[in-house]
Design a protein around this motif. Sequence first.
Motif, PDB file in Angstrom:
ATOM      1  N   LEU A  64     -10.700 -79.219  -4.440  1.00 59.13           N
ATOM      2  CA  LEU A  64     -10.924 -78.237  -3.795  1.00 59.13           C
ATOM      3  C   LEU A  64     -10.818 -77.326  -4.688  1.00 59.13           C
ATOM      4  CD1 LEU A  64     -10.394 -77.845  -0.292  1.00 59.13           C
ATOM      5  CD2 LEU A  64     -12.013 -78.441  -0.646  1.00 59.13           C
ATOM      6  N   ARG A  65     -12.283 -76.593  -4.392  1.00 63.09           N
ATOM      7  CA  ARG A  65     -12.284 -75.549  -5.978  1.00 63.09           C
ATOM      8  C   ARG A  65     -12.836 -74.034  -4.869  1.00 63.09           C
ATOM      9  NH1 ARG A  65     -14.172 -76.674 -11.097  1.00 63.09           N
ATOM     10  NH2 ARG A  65     -14.230 -74.590 -12.024  1.00 63.09           N
ATOM     11  N   GLN A  66     -12.722 -73.912  -3.379  1.00 61.96           N
ATOM     12  CA  GLN A  66     -12.767 -73.200  -2.565  1.00 61.96           C
ATOM     13  C   GLN A  66     -12.059 -72.960  -1.716  1.00 61.96           C
ATOM     14  OE1 GLN A  66     -16.599 -74.644  -0.985  1.00 61.96           O
ATOM     15  NE2 GLN A  66     -15.784 -73.509   1.096  1.00 61.96           N
ATOM     16  N   ASP A  67     -11.625 -71.862  -0.525  1.00 62.84           N
ATOM     17  CA  ASP A  67     -10.372 -72.196  -0.423  1.00 62.84           C
ATOM     18  C   ASP A  67     -11.449 -72.389   1.422  1.00 62.84           C
ATOM     19  OD1 ASP A  67      -8.240 -70.770  -1.324  1.00 62.84           O
ATOM     20  OD2 ASP A  67      -8.257 -68.762  -0.995  1.00 62.84           O
ATOM     21  N   SER A 181      -6.398 -74.238   0.876  1.00 64.09           N
ATOM     22  CA  SER A 181      -6.964 -73.952  -0.441  1.00 64.09           C
ATOM     23  C   SER A 181      -7.298 -74.641  -1.862  1.00 64.09           C
ATOM     24  CB  SER A 181      -5.399 -73.139  -1.116  1.00 64.09           C
ATOM     25  OG  SER A 181      -4.794 -72.503   0.536  1.00 64.09           O
ATOM     26  N   ALA A 182      -7.621 -73.673  -2.842  1.00 67.29           N
ATOM     27  CA  ALA A 182      -8.491 -74.343  -3.840  1.00 67.29           C
ATOM     28  C   ALA A 182      -7.656 -74.428  -4.493  1.00 67.29           C
ATOM     29  CB  ALA A 182      -9.198 -73.496  -4.213  1.00 67.29           C
ATOM     30  N   GLY A 183      -7.595 -76.064  -4.721  1.00 68.60           N
ATOM     31  CA  GLY A 183      -6.668 -76.554  -5.644  1.00 68.60           C
ATOM     32  C   GLY A 183      -6.071 -77.999  -5.094  1.00 68.60           C
ATOM     33  N   LEU A 350      -8.932 -81.049 -13.428  1.00 68.38           N
ATOM     34  CA  LEU A 350      -9.170 -80.385 -12.348  1.00 68.38           C
ATOM     35  C   LEU A 350      -9.333 -79.268 -11.184  1.00 68.38           C
ATOM     36  CD1 LEU A 350      -8.907 -84.054 -11.092  1.00 68.38           C
ATOM     37  CD2 LEU A 350     -10.761 -83.079 -10.726  1.00 68.38           C
ATOM     38  N   GLY A 351      -8.672 -78.108 -12.011  1.00 67.63           N
ATOM     39  CA  GLY A 351      -8.112 -77.385 -11.330  1.00 67.63           C
ATOM     40  C   GLY A 351      -7.185 -77.559  -9.810  1.00 67.63           C
ATOM     41  N   LYS A 352      -6.754 -78.281  -9.631  1.00 67.84           N
ATOM     42  CA  LYS A 352      -5.163 -78.604  -8.715  1.00 67.84           C
ATOM     43  C   LYS A 352      -4.352 -77.629  -9.176  1.00 67.84           C
ATOM     44  CE  LYS A 352      -6.146 -83.890  -8.780  1.00 67.84           C
ATOM     45  NZ  LYS A 352      -4.796 -85.049  -9.243  1.00 67.84           N
ATOM     46  N   SER A 353      -3.562 -76.790  -7.642  1.00 69.26           N
ATOM     47  CA  SER A 353      -2.262 -76.217  -8.007  1.00 69.26           C
ATOM     48  C   SER A 353      -1.145 -77.176  -8.813  1.00 69.26           C
ATOM     49  CB  SER A 353      -2.732 -75.940  -5.831  1.00 69.26           C
ATOM     50  OG  SER A 353      -2.382 -77.869  -5.476  1.00 69.26           O
TER      51      SER A 353
END
Length: 432
Positions: A64-67, A181-183, A350-353
């Motif tokens: 995900l890239r958005q909440d 959440s994003a990530g 990838l923007g993972k948390s």
Amino acid sequence: MPTFSLDDGFHDAFRTMPGKRMTPPEVDRPLLAYETALDTCLSSVDRCVPEETVDIAKSLGRVLRQDVTSDIAVPPFDKSAMDGYAVKQDDVKSASEKKPVVLKVVDEIPAGTVSDVVLKSGEAARIMTGAPLPVGADAVIRLEKTESAQAGKVHVCGKVDENNYVIYKGQDLLPGTRVASAGTIVDPALMGIMANCGVCDVKVSCPPSVGIISTGSELVPPGTCLQGGQIYDVNSYLLYGLCAMAGCDVSILGRVVDKSCDLLSLLNSHSDVDLLLLSGGMSVGDYDIVHETLNRAGVEEIFWRVRIKPGKPLFFGRRGSALVFGLPGNPVSSATNFYLFVLPVIDKLLGKSSWGLETGYAVLGNSMLFRPGRRKFLRAKLRRDGASHVAWILKEQRSGVLSPMVDADILVEVPEDARMVKDGDVVKVYYL
């Protein structure tokens, strides 16, 4: 990735002297510590891959890239959790099998319909699982605690259960609740939750593009009849699988013999990947030409060789926006480098948390001796023993023997200065 190039003189030299390196390796260069190498890799990731909007049905496994927030209450109304009768609790608080309470049935409410009845004292409404409670009702008597009486009546033979079989409006989620959440990686449960909130599409990361090149004059594709000295190309498929499972768009660009001109030609024809993974030719042998070729081709070397085992000859560099990893030719070393360094880089792209393998601690079930000097990452099997997790180090740890990787589900970390780990020691583990 920009085009790799050499000056004409160097290129001609490689054509006339195929196979061997042109300059001696820098074997006296200090090895980089594991943490320093990992931090360097991660700090070199200065961007995330682009994002795209997809239907939630196509979001499984994506990042995900958005909440994601629920705009509605879930459930959106008070509803029955059982088949039975909607009632007022006060009407049935004295009900028992010996002295049932008789109520007048004034409506029947299947799921998907809304009753226009306002329930009064002494009344009940037949209700199905998932149907909205009628106004005036505050509990559901499950069907098993009732008996049919004459037409339009029901005998209630027990009190309301403690949970009263009502799921209240917003009991699962209130409006404005963040459900992810994003990530976050989308799994089936999250897909269901998003659907439950009425979310139909989400922004996710596009898969990073990865190109894989295997080097070595001895390599041939699977299915080929082996000739003297030849082996099958393992790393192309091993790395393909690892990258695909990490969420990448992967291409096997090809395999090349130990000739720099051939490697340069292949590099020049593939210039638009986020990550380039090369395997083989990264050590200090006469025919290990990949490191030298990358340097002369304009790849900015960030580091070469790490103080770990297996996987010491790791190369990391950059060419334009592309990050370049040179991995050892031995499959176990290549896979270990992937888990420890490449995977965290992919996760950050990838923007993972969180980045890289999950870690934990386990008790060792066996002992092993070592030569100190490098951080070890040993293939092992995790087993449960009562309340404890026990790590059993596999006997075969040679980097050229791949088959134990099938049995391994963890890597056991051993400090650089350790000469031995013993049965009963608590060790850090990386979950594969």
